[in-house]
Scaffold this active site. Structure first.
Site, PDB file in Angstrom:
ATOM      1  N   GLU A 144      68.677  44.633  25.283  1.00 27.08           N
ATOM      2  CA  GLU A 144      69.306  45.951  25.238  1.00 27.08           C
ATOM      3  C   GLU A 144      70.830  45.848  25.319  1.00 27.08           C
ATOM      4  O   GLU A 144      71.494  45.729  24.312  1.00 27.08           O
ATOM      5  CB  GLU A 144      68.696  46.847  26.327  1.00 27.08           C
ATOM      6  CG  GLU A 144      67.187  47.025  26.076  1.00 27.08           C
ATOM      7  CD  GLU A 144      66.490  47.967  27.041  1.00 27.08           C
ATOM      8  OE1 GLU A 144      67.029  49.042  27.335  1.00 27.08           O
ATOM      9  OE2 GLU A 144      65.379  47.612  27.514  1.00 27.08           O
ATOM     10  N   MET A 145      71.404  45.804  26.502  1.00 26.75           N
ATOM     11  CA  MET A 145      72.865  45.757  26.577  1.00 26.75           C
ATOM     12  C   MET A 145      73.392  44.347  26.861  1.00 26.75           C
ATOM     13  O   MET A 145      74.594  44.103  26.757  1.00 26.75           O
ATOM     14  CB  MET A 145      73.356  46.774  27.607  1.00 26.75           C
ATOM     15  CG  MET A 145      73.130  48.217  27.132  1.00 26.75           C
ATOM     16  SD  MET A 145      73.342  49.453  28.441  1.00 26.75           S
ATOM     17  CE  MET A 145      75.117  49.566  28.542  1.00 26.75           C
TER      18      MET A 145
END
Lengths: 331, 331
Positions: free
Chosen positions: B128-129
């Site tokens: 994700e990040m």
């Protein structure tokens, strides 16, 4: 009696008062230049804002104009070089949208003649938003909210690439500098900026010769110059558009407005701080290959002159940036 | 005379008036539940908002919480499945932030017990990040604006993963439903919703049995159910957290508030429209493997019942979503 009061007022108005002298050479324009075939209307601006923030403009439906031109970060992304579709690392630093309305040409190499022409570039670029224009038109036509917004903004014209471009350009024309400490100083407020900044402005206009290219209210000559940042082999710059000797490795002079918000600097984002930028010019550029005639040789600035110059640059950021309310996008 | 007026008023107040009867079973809560060790303060909310919109929270410095939980798109991304670092296609549909403050457990599989615990998940997830927490802490500590904001919000605690989580959770606790047409109807405004919607609400509570799981003001039982969307082999769901038979292929019941804004639907984003969702239940689910005891068998709804049900669902969207002003992030 009355005549004396009048006479006194007249003399007062004429008297030289250096503390209140206004310098209008740097005044922010009251009006934004707008092409005759795309006059500004609230409907176009509103629609353009929605499109600017709508990730459905990209092929992935995940990247919007605002992903890279992020208002929260001064209309840039804060990265050395942009990121695009599939996390592609782009070739150049993301330029700010702020005051792009005043640019004579758009993009670092000036390949677009108007904001309208510019707007479609990143949308359809495979490396950036990777959108197929025909698919985008179908997608937008399927959204009832957009159909009615295009109708209102461009009666009878419909949803087509030209109206998309006109709407986005209209919104971008509203993204212009608000007052900075520098502006207040120019308007006569002597205490608006520090003494260091005032001395820095003198260096900017004098010994450092910055003003040769960074001139006028927007601090740009709108020209293209090779200032010795990277090699021509790495990036030809303007030469790819206008292939003459002087454009080899030349890039557009960016505005210095809001410069504290647009780090890192230069077309390749290679300089992290304003101090590094000043040092770059202080040594007369790093890559001495086809340097612009405007690029001054080594400046030999003292440490104080350098820090004053940075202090001045810091006064160019608007004190209260326009607050941007995220639109609610039509479903 | 006076006594008659009083008596009349009293009788009027007591008289059954179906047009003005209020149903408080669905009233939006006045207060948001908040853990004792993270009471809401304006300073935490402000800081949390900045962090929520700051792409520097990701490893690439390009993805913020808002990239996927986009307020312009109802706090989701509008994609079947999320996109993360390096354009990784994520495994599940992005859940809305709206009313996540009321969830008993967070994520589709309920693996986080609080918003605080949830907030750090996507930040540090490689898909994700992709942020390294140690690096993030250094990055934030290097930003003077953040140092002072953390000081104000968490005096003496400093910048650490716990305070980041608390700030983001605080901001998220402010993202709660505002009044919908349905709410106005429940408050006694008979004309707030259409007759079709009213009939749809009866189907919702009756023949279609939706209310078994989608109950209360937030239209969720906060439970986990296998409703036959995908195979267990594709996604085990809650079973990965609580490995008992009933959790195989079970996912959290999502809120139905703002449901028109959160398409596509289901944990895998496989259903594009509310009509498709209704049809999914109408046939008793597609993958008939370990179905939840709560999942009703085929409903045999008429076309009118189906369209009424959708008409009702459409009344659950807040009529004036909170306007979100983008923060100016500290440099």
């Amino acid at each position: 009696m009355k005549i004396y009061v009048l006479l006194f007022s007249f003399l007062l108005a004429c008297s030289p008062n250096p503390k209140k002298k206004k310098n209008t050479a740097y005044s922010l324009p009251v009006k934004t230049p707008t092409p005759k075939d795309n006059l500004l209307t609230p409907e176009k601006i509103h629609l353009g804002k929605l499109l600017f923030f709508d990730p459905r403009l990209s092929g992935s439906n995940w990247i919007s104009c605002a992903s890279c031109h992020n208002p929260a970060l001064g209309w840039v992304d804060g990265l050395p070089k942009g990121i695009g579709h599939n996390f592609t690392k782009l070739d150049r630093n993301t330029p700010t949208i702020l005051n792009s309305a005043f640019n004579f040409l758009q993009f670092w190499d000036g390949r677009a003649k108007s904001l309208e022409e510019q707007a479609l570039g990143p949308i359809t670029s495979e490396k950036e938003m990777n959108q197929n224009m025909e698919e985008l038109l179908l997608e937008l036509k399927n959204i009832a909210g957009y159909r009615s917004l295009f109708d209102k903004a461009f009666s009878g014209e419909g949803i087509k690439k030209e109206t998309i471009a006109k709407a986005i350009a209209s919104y971008e024309r509203t993204i212009v500098s608000k007052t900075s400490a520098f502006d207040r100083w120019m308007q006569g407020e002597e205490n608006a900026v520090s003494d260091a900044a005032k001395k820095g402005f003198a260096v900017f206009n004098g010994k450092a010769k910055c003003v040769i290219c960074h001139s006028g209210f927007n601090f740009t000559d709108n020209g293209f110059h090779n200032i010795g940042v990277s090699t021509i082999a790495e990036d030809k710059g303007r030469h790819a558009i206008v292939p003459i000797k002087v454009t080899k490795g030349a890039f557009k002079t960016p505005t210095l407005r809001d410069v504290t918000r647009t780090a890192p600097y230069m077309h390749d984002g290679s300089l992290k701080t304003l101090e590094e930028v000043v040092e770059h010019y202080n040594v007369g550029g790093v890559v001495k290959e086809n340097l612009s005639p405007n690029m001054p040789p080594a400046l030999n600035l003292t440490d104080t002159e350098k820090s004053n110059l940075v202090a001045f640059l810091r006064t160019l950021t608007e004190e209260q940036p326009e607050k941007v309310e995220l639109p609610i996008l039509p479903q």
